[in-house]
Design a protein around this motif. Sequence first.
Motif, PDB file in Angstrom:
ATOM      1  N   TRP A 179       0.816  -1.207   0.000  1.00 51.50           N
ATOM      2  CA  TRP A 179       0.000   0.000   0.000  1.00 51.50           C
ATOM      3  C   TRP A 179       0.858   1.269   0.000  1.00 51.50           C
ATOM      4  O   TRP A 179       0.528   2.259  -0.659  1.00 51.50           O
ATOM      5  N   LEU A 180       1.976   1.227   0.724  1.00 48.38           N
ATOM      6  CA  LEU A 180       2.874   2.381   0.729  1.00 48.38           C
ATOM      7  C   LEU A 180       3.466   2.610  -0.662  1.00 48.38           C
ATOM      8  O   LEU A 180       3.560   3.752  -1.134  1.00 48.38           O
ATOM      9  N   ALA A 181       3.872   1.519  -1.330  1.00 49.09           N
ATOM     10  CA  ALA A 181       4.433   1.638  -2.683  1.00 49.09           C
ATOM     11  C   ALA A 181       3.393   2.174  -3.652  1.00 49.09           C
ATOM     12  O   ALA A 181       3.684   3.041  -4.488  1.00 49.09           O
ATOM     13  N   LEU A 182       2.163   1.668  -3.536  1.00 50.54           N
ATOM     14  CA  LEU A 182       1.107   2.137  -4.436  1.00 50.54           C
ATOM     15  C   LEU A 182       0.799   3.608  -4.187  1.00 50.54           C
ATOM     16  O   LEU A 182       0.576   4.373  -5.137  1.00 50.54           O
ATOM     17  N   LEU A 188       3.307   5.638  -5.958  1.00 50.53           N
ATOM     18  CA  LEU A 188       3.109   5.602  -7.400  1.00 50.53           C
ATOM     19  C   LEU A 188       1.911   6.433  -7.839  1.00 50.53           C
ATOM     20  O   LEU A 188       1.870   6.942  -8.965  1.00 50.53           O
ATOM     21  N   LEU A 189       0.951   6.566  -6.953  1.00 46.09           N
ATOM     22  CA  LEU A 189      -0.246   7.319  -7.303  1.00 46.09           C
ATOM     23  C   LEU A 189      -0.004   8.826  -7.338  1.00 46.09           C
ATOM     24  O   LEU A 189      -0.825   9.567  -7.910  1.00 46.09           O
ATOM     25  N   VAL A 190       1.095   9.288  -6.762  1.00 41.63           N
ATOM     26  CA  VAL A 190       1.360  10.737  -6.751  1.00 41.63           C
ATOM     27  C   VAL A 190       1.452  11.293  -8.169  1.00 41.63           C
ATOM     28  O   VAL A 190       0.709  12.230  -8.515  1.00 41.63           O
ATOM     29  N   PRO A 191       2.335  10.768  -9.051  1.00 42.77           N
ATOM     30  CA  PRO A 191       2.353  11.326 -10.413  1.00 42.77           C
ATOM     31  C   PRO A 191       1.056  11.096 -11.173  1.00 42.77           C
ATOM     32  O   PRO A 191       0.672  11.909 -12.022  1.00 42.77           O
ATOM     33  N   VAL A 192       0.354  10.014 -10.871  1.00 42.24           N
ATOM     34  CA  VAL A 192      -0.914   9.737 -11.554  1.00 42.24           C
ATOM     35  C   VAL A 192      -1.949  10.799 -11.192  1.00 42.24           C
ATOM     36  O   VAL A 192      -2.628  11.352 -12.071  1.00 42.24           O
ATOM     37  N   VAL A 245       7.740  15.657 -10.805  1.00 43.06           N
ATOM     38  CA  VAL A 245       7.199  14.310 -10.600  1.00 43.06           C
ATOM     39  C   VAL A 245       6.354  13.853 -11.790  1.00 43.06           C
ATOM     40  O   VAL A 245       6.349  12.675 -12.142  1.00 43.06           O
ATOM     41  N   VAL A 246       5.661  14.782 -12.431  1.00 41.78           N
ATOM     42  CA  VAL A 246       4.748  14.443 -13.523  1.00 41.78           C
ATOM     43  C   VAL A 246       5.423  13.623 -14.635  1.00 41.78           C
ATOM     44  O   VAL A 246       4.839  12.651 -15.129  1.00 41.78           O
ATOM     45  N   ALA A 295      -6.063  -2.682  -7.325  1.00 36.11           N
ATOM     46  CA  ALA A 295      -5.712  -1.263  -7.428  1.00 36.11           C
ATOM     47  C   ALA A 295      -4.394  -1.078  -8.173  1.00 36.11           C
ATOM     48  O   ALA A 295      -4.232  -0.141  -8.959  1.00 36.11           O
ATOM     49  N   SER A 296      -3.449  -1.978  -7.940  1.00 40.18           N
ATOM     50  CA  SER A 296      -2.147  -1.898  -8.622  1.00 40.18           C
ATOM     51  C   SER A 296      -2.296  -2.136 -10.111  1.00 40.18           C
ATOM     52  O   SER A 296      -1.720  -1.413 -10.937  1.00 40.18           O
ATOM     53  N   VAL A 297      -3.092  -3.139 -10.461  1.00 44.81           N
ATOM     54  CA  VAL A 297      -3.312  -3.445 -11.880  1.00 44.81           C
ATOM     55  C   VAL A 297      -4.044  -2.293 -12.559  1.00 44.81           C
ATOM     56  O   VAL A 297      -3.716  -1.903 -13.688  1.00 44.81           O
ATOM     57  N   ALA A 298      -5.045  -1.725 -11.877  1.00 44.24           N
ATOM     58  CA  ALA A 298      -5.800  -0.607 -12.458  1.00 44.24           C
ATOM     59  C   ALA A 298      -4.907   0.604 -12.683  1.00 44.24           C
ATOM     60  O   ALA A 298      -5.007   1.291 -13.708  1.00 44.24           O
TER      61      ALA A 298
END
Length: 324
Positions: free
Chosen positions: A24-27, A30-34, A49-50, A78-81
């Motif tokens: 969850w921490l890694a995801l 990763l969600l920050v630039p998304v 970051v973008v 969530a990771s796959v999505a």
Amino acid sequence: MDDAGDPGRASRARWRTVAVVLGWLALAALLVPVVLRLTGFERGPFAYVVPLVPWVVLGALVPAVLAALGRAWVLLGASVATAALCAAWVAPLFVATPASGDVELTVASVNLRAGAGDPEAVVRLVRESGADLLSVQELTPEAAAALEETGLGELLPYSAVLADAIWAGTGLWSAHPIDAWEGLDGYTFRQVRAIVELPSGPVTVLALHPAAPQLLVHRAWSAETAALVDVLDGVDGLVIAAGDLNTSRDHAVFRDLESRGFVDAADEAGAGLVPTFPQDRTPPPLVAIDHVVTRDLDLVATSLATVVVQGSDHRALVVGYSAP
């Protein structure tokens, strides 16, 4: 028997919990630039970051594997999505526009890193690629003189040069006549706009280098990239723009440029992710901020390659155009 009575089972449960927490921490990271790409929020350090969005496709493997180890199916989904969303954004880079025939026009761009780029390497690049147009950024007077002494003018006899100290200079060299040219005022660095008489007719060519984003405040970057989008959009007829645009295709301003009908050569050629910066600072370059973009050109990009120029912290970009 519960886990307390089975040390092995209890240990496995603890490791699964650790794997899920780490996943969850890694995801979340990763969600920050998304999220930034989705919202267009690019203030302060977030502008840096973008451009990492394409790497999220690979990075999502980390939480996905941890989710599988921890049997956390929501985390896995969530990771796959997340990976699928970023893959959809990156996919156009791998789909080439159909073209036929030989290369009819080659456009190159190189940032000289405050004039430190090897002039012989630049001239060799032009000679070996058969470049018709060359955009040069961070062109000092000394670097411009060195390029001429090394034979650039023999290969590309027409030029529009605004050499300046340290990072500010920009130049355009052409194998075809330059009918008229000017510098654009109001920018941190020099910008060159010229009318080049190609065999197929006149085209407006711009050698561009807007200000880079700063770590905390980047008013110049925001203002200059937006202004150059308006400049490009205001050109009548065919347009070619090449240079260190200090934006990735995931920045909001670059997407605005594409919404106005401009096509990035990397997309058009189906070249995939081709990072150009930073050269020699990280194991490979990480972000693609050097571009060749066109609008209404009667040719399509069919090849795109990067070239290492010793002394530069950018990889040079070489794009070949063929008839559609």
